[in-house]
Scaffold this motif. Sequence first.
Motif, PDB file in Angstrom:
ATOM      1  N   SER A  13      48.652  55.686  35.874  1.00 10.31           N
ATOM      2  CA  SER A  13      48.443  56.103  37.048  1.00 10.31           C
ATOM      3  C   SER A  13      47.748  55.590  38.298  1.00 10.31           C
ATOM      4  O   SER A  13      47.081  54.606  38.070  1.00 10.31           O
ATOM      5  N   SER A  14      47.936  55.702  39.722  1.00  9.22           N
ATOM      6  CA  SER A  14      47.652  54.982  40.835  1.00  9.22           C
ATOM      7  C   SER A  14      45.810  54.812  40.414  1.00  9.22           C
ATOM      8  O   SER A  14      45.442  53.957  40.705  1.00  9.22           O
ATOM      9  N   ARG A  15      45.642  56.413  40.340  1.00 13.05           N
ATOM     10  CA  ARG A  15      44.141  56.123  40.384  1.00 13.05           C
ATOM     11  C   ARG A  15      43.468  54.685  39.197  1.00 13.05           C
ATOM     12  O   ARG A  15      42.354  54.641  39.359  1.00 13.05           O
ATOM     13  N   SER A  16      43.766  55.243  37.980  1.00 14.26           N
ATOM     14  CA  SER A  16      43.994  54.193  36.883  1.00 14.26           C
ATOM     15  C   SER A  16      44.124  52.657  37.167  1.00 14.26           C
ATOM     16  O   SER A  16      42.668  51.560  36.891  1.00 14.26           O
ATOM     17  N   LEU A  17      44.669  52.273  38.491  1.00 20.67           N
ATOM     18  CA  LEU A  17      45.648  51.091  38.413  1.00 20.67           C
ATOM     19  C   LEU A  17      43.880  50.652  39.712  1.00 20.67           C
ATOM     20  O   LEU A  17      43.732  49.838  39.250  1.00 20.67           O
ATOM     21  N   SER A  18      44.414  51.193  40.097  1.00 23.79           N
ATOM     22  CA  SER A  18      43.079  51.174  41.560  1.00 23.79           C
ATOM     23  C   SER A  18      41.694  51.237  40.557  1.00 23.79           C
ATOM     24  O   SER A  18      40.679  50.369  40.918  1.00 23.79           O
ATOM     25  N   ASP A  19      41.190  51.692  39.894  1.00 25.39           N
ATOM     26  CA  ASP A  19      39.956  52.064  38.472  1.00 25.39           C
ATOM     27  C   ASP A  19      40.249  50.350  38.393  1.00 25.39           C
ATOM     28  O   ASP A  19      38.592  50.183  38.094  1.00 25.39           O
ATOM     29  N   LEU A  20      40.394  49.795  37.853  1.00 28.01           N
ATOM     30  CA  LEU A  20      40.446  48.443  36.433  1.00 28.01           C
ATOM     31  C   LEU A  20      40.569  47.711  38.260  1.00 28.01           C
ATOM     32  O   LEU A  20      39.837  47.282  37.501  1.00 28.01           O
ATOM     33  N   LEU A  21      41.627  47.752  39.205  1.00 30.14           N
ATOM     34  CA  LEU A  21      41.285  46.701  39.943  1.00 30.14           C
ATOM     35  C   LEU A  21      39.574  46.628  40.361  1.00 30.14           C
ATOM     36  O   LEU A  21      39.324  45.804  40.458  1.00 30.14           O
ATOM     37  N   ASP A  22      38.716  47.731  40.370  1.00 30.21           N
ATOM     38  CA  ASP A  22      37.780  47.602  41.187  1.00 30.21           C
ATOM     39  C   ASP A  22      36.907  47.400  40.025  1.00 30.21           C
ATOM     40  O   ASP A  22      35.786  45.918  40.545  1.00 30.21           O
ATOM     41  N   ARG A  23      37.214  47.471  39.093  1.00 27.75           N
ATOM     42  CA  ARG A  23      36.085  46.948  37.995  1.00 27.75           C
ATOM     43  C   ARG A  23      36.371  45.672  37.892  1.00 27.75           C
ATOM     44  O   ARG A  23      35.694  44.046  37.743  1.00 27.75           O
ATOM     45  N   LEU A  24      38.083  44.604  38.049  1.00 21.66           N
ATOM     46  CA  LEU A  24      38.259  43.852  37.852  1.00 21.66           C
ATOM     47  C   LEU A  24      37.363  43.258  38.999  1.00 21.66           C
ATOM     48  O   LEU A  24      36.937  42.018  38.729  1.00 21.66           O
ATOM     49  N   GLU A  25      37.324  42.809  39.720  1.00 20.50           N
ATOM     50  CA  GLU A  25      37.220  42.354  40.960  1.00 20.50           C
ATOM     51  C   GLU A  25      34.877  42.654  41.133  1.00 20.50           C
ATOM     52  O   GLU A  25      34.623  41.755  41.169  1.00 20.50           O
ATOM     53  N   ARG A  26      34.527  43.976  41.148  1.00 18.18           N
ATOM     54  CA  ARG A  26      33.183  43.814  40.741  1.00 18.18           C
ATOM     55  C   ARG A  26      32.521  43.043  39.518  1.00 18.18           C
ATOM     56  O   ARG A  26      31.667  42.115  39.922  1.00 18.18           O
ATOM     57  N   ASP A  27      33.725  42.279  38.930  1.00 15.21           N
ATOM     58  CA  ASP A  27      32.984  41.451  37.312  1.00 15.21           C
ATOM     59  C   ASP A  27      33.117  40.077  38.295  1.00 15.21           C
ATOM     60  O   ASP A  27      33.522  39.582  37.013  1.00 15.21           O
ATOM     61  N   ASP A  28      34.025  39.664  39.426  1.00 12.38           N
ATOM     62  CA  ASP A  28      34.708  38.678  39.526  1.00 12.38           C
ATOM     63  C   ASP A  28      35.664  37.518  39.381  1.00 12.38           C
ATOM     64  O   ASP A  28      35.724  36.634  39.301  1.00 12.38           O
ATOM     65  N   LEU A  29      36.104  38.654  38.523  1.00 10.73           N
ATOM     66  CA  LEU A  29      36.933  38.290  38.127  1.00 10.73           C
ATOM     67  C   LEU A  29      38.943  37.964  39.091  1.00 10.73           C
ATOM     68  O   LEU A  29      39.324  36.724  39.181  1.00 10.73           O
TER      69      LEU A  29
END
Length: 67
Positions: A13-29
């Motif tokens: 889902s767009s929401r799941s993908l958005s949440d994952l990308l946000d977490r990857l960005e928060r972790d500096d990945l």
Amino acid sequence: MTTWLAAIGLGSSSRSLSDLLDRLERDDLIRLEQVDDYHVVHLRRLGGEVASGSESRDWIAKPELPE
């Protein structure tokens, strides 16, 4: 992006993908950038190290690398 992912069997889902990308960005990945109508994802050094298996995160599966 979700249409492309679904085409290769990785639908989300767009929401799941958005949440994952946000977490990857928060972790500096990764670093996210908006360019015109596009969302650009830049892999950071640490993200590459996690992807290669030389670094790890407890919430990301380690890749199975060929011997």
